[in-house]
Design an enzyme around this catalytic site. Structure first.
Site, PDB file in Angstrom:
ATOM      1  N   ASP A 306     -11.150  23.569   3.672  1.00  0.00           N
ATOM      2  CA  ASP A 306     -10.738  24.527   4.681  1.00  0.00           C
ATOM      3  C   ASP A 306      -9.317  24.986   4.349  1.00  0.00           C
ATOM      4  OD1 ASP A 306     -10.814  26.037   6.980  1.00  0.00           O
ATOM      5  OD2 ASP A 306     -10.227  24.394   8.297  1.00  0.00           O
ATOM      6  N   ASP A 712     -16.248 -17.646 -11.851  1.00  0.00           N
ATOM      7  CA  ASP A 712     -16.777 -16.278 -11.958  1.00  0.00           C
ATOM      8  C   ASP A 712     -16.253 -15.408 -10.822  1.00  0.00           C
ATOM      9  OD1 ASP A 712     -18.154 -16.770 -14.205  1.00  0.00           O
ATOM     10  OD2 ASP A 712     -20.160 -16.455 -13.379  1.00  0.00           O
TER      11      ASP A 712
END
Length: 871
Positions: A306, A712
């Protein structure tokens, strides 16, 4: 007009239905929640949960099910919020209306209005249906929720036969808009779904939300993982059976290793990475409603923005003044105090320019706006220039505020002027007269100051001010004034004329002021950044074509492109639009249907579209776009709920910052996917090759659990906190069809996983060959595996840099995660209580050296074999 009879109204109500928006088909919350479990990766994790529970690995099962539930809850909340968008439209409809029935005025529920009803509207009312004015007195309406333009729209009756229901018509009022001032009577021409608001409601219902690019890639990854799991399970089972192992035992072993191959931490790590990005974006003024949209924004190839308040300041600013046949420029934008009145590059003292001074006085007195004129203590303020660093606080009409700010820059303040010239009478601005006048005391008499449309001001004047003198206004001078006004208008400036009229005398023309809502400086920089990143910026606005094109030119958005109006867009077929879309970067005077059509046109071409907006008119396009962005300051609830993201400062630059964060998120997801899959492949190969080679079980289930849940998980999460790389906004956006493992990522993952597995097996077998115990060999293998992974996490920081050139100090969370993982490994090996749990033993110096040697050999070999050729 006397309106309808009650009988006629009832008949039409039965025929046309109630004046209500269509209700969307609702999905039951339970059905919506269960729908979150259809994803391939989720189904794999659910299967893994069941198998883990069957095998007695309850810790694994609980961990996985918590991850699955967390993702399902997040997905449910996002989908449920989206379903509320249509319901928000109902809050914008008026509850009741004043209508003429049976020849008398009465209040009825707005849902009972029908076409042909005569309704009365007054200041403060919400318009209950689309209607054509038959009478109006000084009426102005706020239509921003439909058009996106915040300036009040004056309304007046038109041709009684003109009942075509389209936007931007002076004789029509639209459902959901608000009457700001004045009053009028209007005939209803559309109700319910036939109103402009109803059409928007229908558009919203027609929009179907697709999966985001990241969701598609993760679904694809889930299929790859599923295939890998089946292959691993089958290979281990066959290898064991061929060696003569018991069938059931090998089936269970194969399933156990297949579960080890599943990166069960991946969904949680993705969610955490997205949530952390959301937190970072929130600090920069972007609130995210839909988690996966963060990454989608990083793929954006077209940003449809816009104009008002997003690219521009949303504050009118006087930039040009013409007085006494001289040109002046006003610097500074919006409500910033700093600025000056300039001529030929130098600040001007209005006291030395009588016509300029009188024009600024006129603009200051002929106003109802107020400006807080308190300055910071360290400000410097001279006639013609203000160097204060603060911001004004203003109330009132934006045009009048702009004039007050310009006068302050010239050293003229409203409050001292009012004390010197008290107001006697005010003639307010009217849509018919198109001018405003204020009569003030001036010495022993009075003086009236006028401002308004040029033609209405000129008709009052027979004199003009030049060189400090009042001179007759000749025909040649009138033509010159008109030419100057046209020149200012060609620059997309809104032009106002000014005059003064002493009691008993004709008016004296003072000059012209040109003002505009200027582009934000940050927006200009952001648009240049988008151009470097090969992202197209397109302005879509309800404003006039010339104004939109001028702003686009100032913002650096045109770049040889053209502007198109909504009417011109209507004349094109979809095929014609697709063919010429690249030629345009500005679309002006558009309605909600145009915005939706443009977003769909870009998406047909394979573009990833981000759409910004603030009004109800923007909601369908916002919802249709890959990433819908609403404005937080001036946005409506409907726009905000339809959006994936809300900008709290309504600033285009904030959106571009969010694009960079989106690119960073995807890069980080690739980093920890690379890390997790490499590690999982290493773990699976360690177990799989050990079985094939006839070795004892290399790692016990508790040891694998230690690797998966601690060493991990923490580094992978920390990789999600990597800052954007410097080159992030110099690369083109990713294409939607691009593979998650593009640019050789899968090859690097497999290579690194193989090397981790071989290194771990090498450490295990070396210790055994040297006469070490099985427990020592397993402990060495555990140390090699974990150390290899912790070294590899630094390789995953970049896809273009090596282990020796990455930036180690830009992510302290990653350094902390590695240290924690090392501490956990040390505790598992050194502490007697944990030695019992994880079946580890204290290694000798030689054994520890072997484990460390294999760990360091892996990245060195990987760096040589996996080095990417320079492009």
């Amino acid at each position: 007009m006397s309106g309808l009879t009650s009988k006629e109204a009832q008949a039409r109500l039965r025929r046309d239905g109630e004046n209500e928006l269509a209700a969307a088909e609702k999905i039951h919350p339970i059905r919506m929640f269960l729908g979150q479990f259809r994803d391939v990766m989720v189904l794999i994790l659910l299967a893994a949960t069941g198998i883990s529970a069957f095998l007695g690995e309850l810790t694994d099962a609980v961990t996985i099910i918590l991850i699955v539930l967390l993702n399902a809850i997040l997905g449910f909340l996002q989908e449920y919020r989206t379903e509320q968008t249509l319901e928000s439209l109902h809050s914008l409809t008026a509850p009741s209306a004043m209508v003429c029935r049976d020849g008398r005025w009465q209040t009825v529920p707005a849902r009972e209005l029908v076409c042909g009803d005569l309704v009365r509207l007054e200041a403060g009312d919400q318009v209950p249906a689309d209607a054509a004015l038959v009478e109006a007195a000084g009426m102005a309406v706020n239509e921003s929720i439909l058009t996106g333009e915040s300036e009040a729209v004056t309304k007046q009756p038109g041709d009684p036969e003109d009942r075509q229901n389209v936007l931007h018509k002076k004789n029509l009022v639209y459902a959901g808009t608000a009457v700001l001032r004045g009053s009028g009577n209007a005939v209803v021409i559309a109700t319910g779904v036939q109103t402009q608001m109803g059409q928007i409601s229908a558009m919203l219902q027609s929009v179907q939300q697709d999966m985001t690019p990241l969701q598609k890639r993760l679904a694809s990854l889930g299929k790859v993982v599923a295939v890998i799991c089946l292959l691993v399970c089958g290979a281990v089972f066959l290898a064991g059976v061929l060696r003569g192992e018991p069938v059931f035992e090998m089936l269970m072993t194969g399933i156990t290793i297949a579960i080890a191959a599943i990166p069960e931490g991946l969904p949680a790590t993705v969610t955490i990475a997205l949530a952390l990005a959301v937190s970072r974006m929130m600090k920069h003024g972007a609130l995210v409603n839909r988690l996966h949209s963060v990454e989608t924004l990083g793929c954006a190839s077209v940003i449809c923005s816009d104009k008002t308040g997003t690219i521009t300041e949303n504050r009118m600013t006087v930039t040009e003044i013409w007085a006494g046949d001289e040109d002046f420029q006003v610097t500074g934008t919006g409500l910033r105090m700093a600025g000056a009145v300039m001529q030929e590059g130098r600040s001007v003292n209005p006291m030395a320019k009588p016509a300029l001074q009188e024009l600024l006085i006129c603009g200051t007195l002929c106003s109802t706006a107020e400006l807080d004129s308190e300055f910071p203590r360290k400000s410097q303020r001279n006639r013609g220039e203000n160097t204060a660093s603060g911001v004004w606080h203003a109330t009132g009409d934006p045009t009048e505020v702009a004039l007050l700010v310009a006068a302050e820059k010239g050293g003229i303040s409203r409050k001292p002027l009012l004390r010197k010239h008290p107001v006697q009478h005010t003639e307010p601005f009217d849509s018919e007269t198109r001018r405003m006048g204020v009569t003030v005391e001036a010495g022993a008499g009075t003086c009236t100051y006028w401002k308004g449309a040029l033609d209405r001001i000129l008709e009052l004047c027979t004199f003009a001010m030049q060189d400090g003198k009042t001179v007759p206004l000749t025909e040649r001078m009138r033509k010159q004034i008109l030419q100057k006004a046209e020149m200012l208008s060609d620059q997309a400036l809104r032009v106002l004329a000014f005059a003064k009229q002493e009691t008993g005398h004709d008016g004296v023309f003072l000059g012209l002021a040109g003002m505009i809502d200027p582009p934000r400086a940050a927006a200009r920089t952001a648009i240049r950044t988008c151009a470097r990143a090969q992202i197209r910026t397109v302005m879509i606005t309800g404003d006039h074509k010339n104004t939109a094109a001028a702003i686009a030119r100032q913002a650096g958005l045109l770049r040889g492109k053209k502007a198109m109006t909504g009417a011109e867009l209507d004349a094109l077929t979809d095929a014609q639009l697709d063919a010429c879309l690249d030629e345009y970067s500005v679309f002006a005077r558009v309605n909600p249907g145009h915005k939706l059509r443009l977003v769909r046109a870009y998406r047909r071409r394979g573009e990833i579209v981000a759409m910004t907006g603030d009004g109800v008119n923007d909601a369908p396009a916002i919802k249709e776009a890959d990433v819908g962005v609403a404005m937080g300051k001036n946005g409506t609830d409907v726009a905000r709920q339809a959006a994936d993201m809300v900008l709290t400062d309504d600033n285009f630059a904030t959106l571009v910052d969010a694009v960079e964060q989106g690119r960073c998120v995807y890069a980080n997801i690739r980093k920890f996917v690379r890390y997790l899959l490499s590690c999982n492949i290493g773990e699976v190969l360690t177990m799989f090759l050990g079985i094939l080679m006839g070795m004892p079980v290399v790692l016990l289930p508790t040891q694998l659990l230690l690797v998966n849940l601690v060493t991990d998980g923490l580094p992978a999460i920390a990789l999600g906190l990597e800052p954007p790389e410097p080159e992030a906004m110099t690369k083109p956006p990713r294409r939607p069809e691009e593979s998650f493992f593009s640019d050789g990522l899968m090859g690097r993952i497999v290579l690194r996983g193989v090397l981790i597995g071989i290194g771990t097996l090498g450490s295990f077998s070396t210790i055994l060959r040297m006469g070490g115990t099985l427990e020592a060999a397993r402990t060495a293998a555990l140390c090699t595996l974990i150390l290899s992974q912790l070294v590899h996490v630094f390789e995953c920081k970049s896809e273009t840099r090596t282990l020796f050139s990455v930036r180690y100090g830009n992510n302290f969370w990653l350094l902390g995660a590695v240290l924690v993982s090392l501490a956990v490994l040390g505790a598992a090996v050194l502490l007697p209580m944990l030695q019992v749990i994880f079946s580890t033993v204290l290694l000798t110096g030689q054994q520890l050296g072997i484990a460390a040697g294999f760990s360091l050999a892996v990245p060195l070999i990987g760096g040589v074999l996996g080095r990417k050729p320079k492009k």
